[in-house]
Design an enzyme around this catalytic site. Sequence first.
Site, PDB file in Angstrom:
ATOM      1  N   VAL A  76       4.063  35.583  38.201  1.00 16.79           N
ATOM      2  CA  VAL A  76       5.388  34.994  38.407  1.00 16.79           C
ATOM      3  C   VAL A  76       6.420  36.059  38.767  1.00 16.79           C
ATOM      4  O   VAL A  76       7.309  35.826  39.591  1.00 16.79           O
ATOM      5  CB  VAL A  76       5.829  34.220  37.149  1.00 16.79           C
ATOM      6  CG1 VAL A  76       7.264  33.725  37.287  1.00 16.79           C
ATOM      7  CG2 VAL A  76       4.891  33.050  36.900  1.00 16.79           C
ATOM      8  N   GLU A  77       6.304  37.238  38.180  1.00 13.91           N
ATOM      9  CA  GLU A  77       7.288  38.295  38.425  1.00 13.91           C
ATOM     10  C   GLU A  77       7.188  38.874  39.834  1.00 13.91           C
ATOM     11  O   GLU A  77       8.205  39.095  40.493  1.00 13.91           O
ATOM     12  CB  GLU A  77       7.115  39.421  37.394  1.00 13.91           C
ATOM     13  CG  GLU A  77       7.590  39.082  35.996  1.00 13.91           C
ATOM     14  CD  GLU A  77       9.109  39.050  35.880  1.00 13.91           C
ATOM     15  OE1 GLU A  77       9.796  39.392  36.857  1.00 13.91           O
ATOM     16  OE2 GLU A  77       9.595  38.676  34.805  1.00 13.91           O
ATOM     17  N   SER A  78       5.969  39.171  40.291  1.00 15.46           N
ATOM     18  CA  SER A  78       5.837  39.889  41.568  1.00 15.46           C
ATOM     19  C   SER A  78       4.700  39.404  42.453  1.00 15.46           C
ATOM     20  O   SER A  78       4.554  39.904  43.568  1.00 15.46           O
ATOM     21  CB  SER A  78       5.606  41.381  41.286  1.00 15.46           C
ATOM     22  OG  SER A  78       4.323  41.584  40.705  1.00 15.46           O
ATOM     23  N   TYR A 163      11.646  29.772  34.876  1.00 16.16           N
ATOM     24  CA  TYR A 163      10.757  30.920  34.685  1.00 16.16           C
ATOM     25  C   TYR A 163       9.756  30.645  33.565  1.00 16.16           C
ATOM     26  O   TYR A 163       8.554  30.872  33.722  1.00 16.16           O
ATOM     27  CB  TYR A 163      11.586  32.159  34.359  1.00 16.16           C
ATOM     28  CG  TYR A 163      10.780  33.390  34.040  1.00 16.16           C
ATOM     29  CD1 TYR A 163      10.303  34.213  35.065  1.00 16.16           C
ATOM     30  CD2 TYR A 163      10.481  33.747  32.727  1.00 16.16           C
ATOM     31  CE1 TYR A 163       9.557  35.342  34.785  1.00 16.16           C
ATOM     32  CE2 TYR A 163       9.742  34.876  32.438  1.00 16.16           C
ATOM     33  CZ  TYR A 163       9.277  35.671  33.465  1.00 16.16           C
ATOM     34  OH  TYR A 163       8.530  36.793  33.172  1.00 16.16           O
TER      35      TYR A 163
END
Length: 231
Positions: A76-78, A163
């Site tokens: 999810v972050e990168s 998120y």
Amino acid sequence: MKRFLMIFPAVLYGISVLSVAQASTEEPVKRRSMHVCVSMNADGLERKATPHLESITTYSNKYGVNAAMVKAVIAVESCYNSTAVSPKGAQGLMQLIPATAARFGVSDAFNSNQNINGGTRYLSWLMKRYDGDLYKAIAAYNAGEGAVDKYQGIPPYNETQHYVRRVLTVYNRLSGETVALPALAAGASGGRSSKSGGRVSSVFLSPFGTGKPGRAGLNTNRARAPHLYKR
């Protein structure tokens, strides 16, 4: 010469407009690319993780965090882009801001091994801080502990609300578990915070590898090593 002087400013104007347009679309494009992993199936996600599997396994075991959770946060972050940089300066696979990187011993956030070490260590610290409350730990990874403490749960920020749901969606896909997704807060930009508990003891593994489950086990482990549970 006069004709040139008339055309040159127009050319400069066209270049400036193009530059502004590119800058205005860069962030949405970056956001879309980072969310590609959220729609992948488990096999695709595992293939993405393969080059970093040794680091993920090493640090998930070391810090007592389920490897599927580490993979989900990276996805999810990168979306496994080790050179990713956010508009707020977060860097690398697990998008560590410089202050967090320094706090958890990361000198080079673009070094994948160091980044996974620091990010997993931070996740472990958050799980301890919130007594295994998965919703709060994931929300704090995105919005910071201060915001989670202020709202006593997932902050009513649109970004953080989505998120947490994205991370848990990917985690469920990788782990085969069915952790309930928190409901979106009413008026996510400024409404009430979610009061859902979201406690999932299987995600946070005891650093001792043994002990009673639940609150009794937490108290036992805290008594055995209180330094691990300081807030």
